[in-house]
Design an enzyme around this catalytic site. Structure first.
Site, PDB file in Angstrom:
ATOM      1  N   ASP A 102       9.012  -1.018  -5.174  1.00 58.50           N
ATOM      2  CA  ASP A 102       9.068   0.366  -4.728  1.00 58.50           C
ATOM      3  C   ASP A 102       8.224   1.481  -5.546  1.00 58.50           C
ATOM      4  OD1 ASP A 102      10.149  -0.407  -2.029  1.00 58.50           O
ATOM      5  OD2 ASP A 102      12.015   0.636  -2.951  1.00 58.50           O
ATOM      6  N   ASN A 147       3.487  -2.308   1.258  1.00 56.76           N
ATOM      7  CA  ASN A 147       4.520  -2.030   1.557  1.00 56.76           C
ATOM      8  C   ASN A 147       4.565  -0.822   2.899  1.00 56.76           C
ATOM      9  OD1 ASN A 147       7.298  -1.915   2.722  1.00 56.76           O
ATOM     10  ND2 ASN A 147       7.816  -1.156   0.445  1.00 56.76           N
ATOM     11  N   ARG A 195      14.610  -8.337   2.099  1.00 57.58           N
ATOM     12  CA  ARG A 195      14.474  -9.270   0.731  1.00 57.58           C
ATOM     13  C   ARG A 195      13.680  -8.760  -0.543  1.00 57.58           C
ATOM     14  NH1 ARG A 195      18.796 -11.501   1.397  1.00 57.58           N
ATOM     15  NH2 ARG A 195      18.038 -12.904   0.132  1.00 57.58           N
ATOM     16  N   ILE A 196      13.810  -8.517  -1.603  1.00 60.58           N
ATOM     17  CA  ILE A 196      13.372  -8.166  -2.232  1.00 60.58           C
ATOM     18  C   ILE A 196      12.335  -9.897  -2.916  1.00 60.58           C
ATOM     19  CG2 ILE A 196      13.245  -7.409  -5.371  1.00 60.58           C
ATOM     20  CD1 ILE A 196      15.823  -6.122  -4.642  1.00 60.58           C
ATOM     21  N   HIS A 255       7.809   2.881   2.844  1.00 60.32           N
ATOM     22  CA  HIS A 255       8.659   2.969   2.004  1.00 60.32           C
ATOM     23  C   HIS A 255       9.435   4.424   2.403  1.00 60.32           C
ATOM     24  CE1 HIS A 255      12.380   2.671  -0.759  1.00 60.32           C
ATOM     25  NE2 HIS A 255      11.891   3.858  -1.163  1.00 60.32           N
ATOM     26  N   SER A 261       9.744  -1.705  14.567  1.00 57.20           N
ATOM     27  CA  SER A 261       8.797  -0.039  15.048  1.00 57.20           C
ATOM     28  C   SER A 261       7.537  -0.400  14.558  1.00 57.20           C
ATOM     29  CB  SER A 261       9.847   1.193  14.850  1.00 57.20           C
ATOM     30  OG  SER A 261       9.799   1.883  13.959  1.00 57.20           O
ATOM     31  N   ASN A 262       7.652  -0.558  12.767  1.00 61.18           N
ATOM     32  CA  ASN A 262       5.804  -0.304  12.274  1.00 61.18           C
ATOM     33  C   ASN A 262       5.431  -1.548  12.570  1.00 61.18           C
ATOM     34  OD1 ASN A 262       6.546   2.323   9.972  1.00 61.18           O
ATOM     35  ND2 ASN A 262       8.176   1.171   9.593  1.00 61.18           N
ATOM     36  N   ARG A 320      15.398 -17.775  -4.311  1.00 59.06           N
ATOM     37  CA  ARG A 320      14.643 -17.465  -3.307  1.00 59.06           C
ATOM     38  C   ARG A 320      13.557 -17.796  -3.556  1.00 59.06           C
ATOM     39  NH1 ARG A 320      14.413 -11.329  -6.168  1.00 59.06           N
ATOM     40  NH2 ARG A 320      13.177 -12.378  -8.449  1.00 59.06           N
TER      41      ARG A 320
HETATM   42  C1  GRF Z   1      10.979   1.593   7.811  1.00 58.25           C
HETATM   43  O1  GRF Z   1      11.785   2.975   7.564  1.00 58.25           O
HETATM   44  C2  GRF Z   1      10.839   1.650   7.170  1.00 58.25           C
HETATM   45  O2  GRF Z   1      10.603   2.299   6.668  1.00 58.25           O
HETATM   46  C3  GRF Z   1      11.707   0.423   5.822  1.00 58.25           C
HETATM   47  O3  GRF Z   1      12.204   0.123   6.869  1.00 58.25           O
HETATM   48  C4  GRF Z   1      12.187   0.301   8.521  1.00 58.25           C
HETATM   49  C5  GRF Z   1      11.633  -0.698   8.708  1.00 58.25           C
HETATM   50  O4  GRF Z   1      11.474  -0.371  10.449  1.00 58.25           O
HETATM   51  N1  GRF Z   1      10.860  -0.120   4.692  1.00 58.25           N
HETATM   52  P1  GRF Z   1      10.848  -0.708  11.277  1.00 58.25           P
HETATM   53  O5  GRF Z   1      11.968  -2.755  11.231  1.00 58.25           O
HETATM   54  O6  GRF Z   1       9.389  -1.245  11.748  1.00 58.25           O
HETATM   55  O7  GRF Z   1      11.799  -0.489  12.752  1.00 58.25           O
END
Ligand code: GRF
Length: 194
Positions: free
Chosen positions: A146, A108, A92-93, A110, A14-15, A66
């Site tokens: 993070d 990123n 993944r880290i 968070h 969704s992001n 990795r």
């Molecule tokens: C979001 O809450 C983001 O902050 C976190 O993972 C989630 C990803 O959601 N890192 P989406 O796949 O973007 O819907």
């Protein structure tokens, strides 16, 4: 020239969708040029394909280390001429070498008010701590998880009766605003440097 952005995902995306939508605006300084998922069934891949964006699946389970997995991602980003990497629910880290190769060019999102609640289960931890607010942070990625410098942060109130699900939904709405805004800032800054 617009920056070329590669987005790394593992899930719903969704992001990613918020970044794609923002990038449709003529004056937005970045184009989403490539989406890479480590999971073949990530719905974000469909979102990218619907928008006509190139996608790649690079499953971490196909690699014995990795380093090899990350080398494959790095090569794909380079061959697509990517300027900026956005992690958007990429689960993944990433190792120091990969992170350093993209220093100052990898973001990123968070779901907490960093530096509070690095890592997982951020909403539950905020509720259990009795916090009055939660939020989300877009930050530069550094080797420590993070912990990179904040680019933008948005706050939401924690309401009486909130549970992890309701709080996560409220925070996610803000994520979809703050991530495109932060990417705009970074893309404009990079454009000034070239
Ligand atoms: C979001 O809450 C983001 O902050 C976190 O993972 C989630 C990803 O959601 N890192 P989406 O796949 O973007 O819907």
């Amino acid at each position: 020239m617009k920056c070329r952005v590669g987005v790394l995902i593992s899930g719903g995306g969704s992001n990613l969708q918020a970044l794609i939508d923002a990038s449709q605006a003529a004056d937005y300084p970045a184009n989403i040029a490539l989406v890479i998922s480590n999971k073949a069934d990530a719905y974000g891949l469909t979102r990218a394909q619907n928008a006509g964006i190139e996608t790649l699946v690079i499953p971490h389970i196909d690699y014995t280390s990795r380093e090899e997995f990350e080398a494959a991602i790095h090569a794909a980003l380079l061959s697509a001429d990517i300027d900026i990497v956005c992690l958007a629910g990429f689960m993944r880290i990433l190792g120091d070498q990969f992170v350093q190769q993209w220093a100052g060019k990898m973001l990123n999102i968070h779901p907490s008010l960093l530096p509070k609640y690095r890592g997982l289960h951020t909403h539950r931890r905020a509720i259990e701590a009795g916090d009055s607010e939660a939020g989300c942070t877009v930050h530069y990625v550094v080797p420590e998880l993070d912990a990179g410098p904040t680019i933008l942060q948005e706050r939401v109130p924690i309401q009486p009766g909130d549970d992890e699900t309701s709080l996560a939904a409220r925070v996610l709405e803000k994520e979809h605003l703050v991530y495109p805004a932060a990417l705009r800032l970074v893309a404009e800054k990079l454009a000034l440097q070239v």
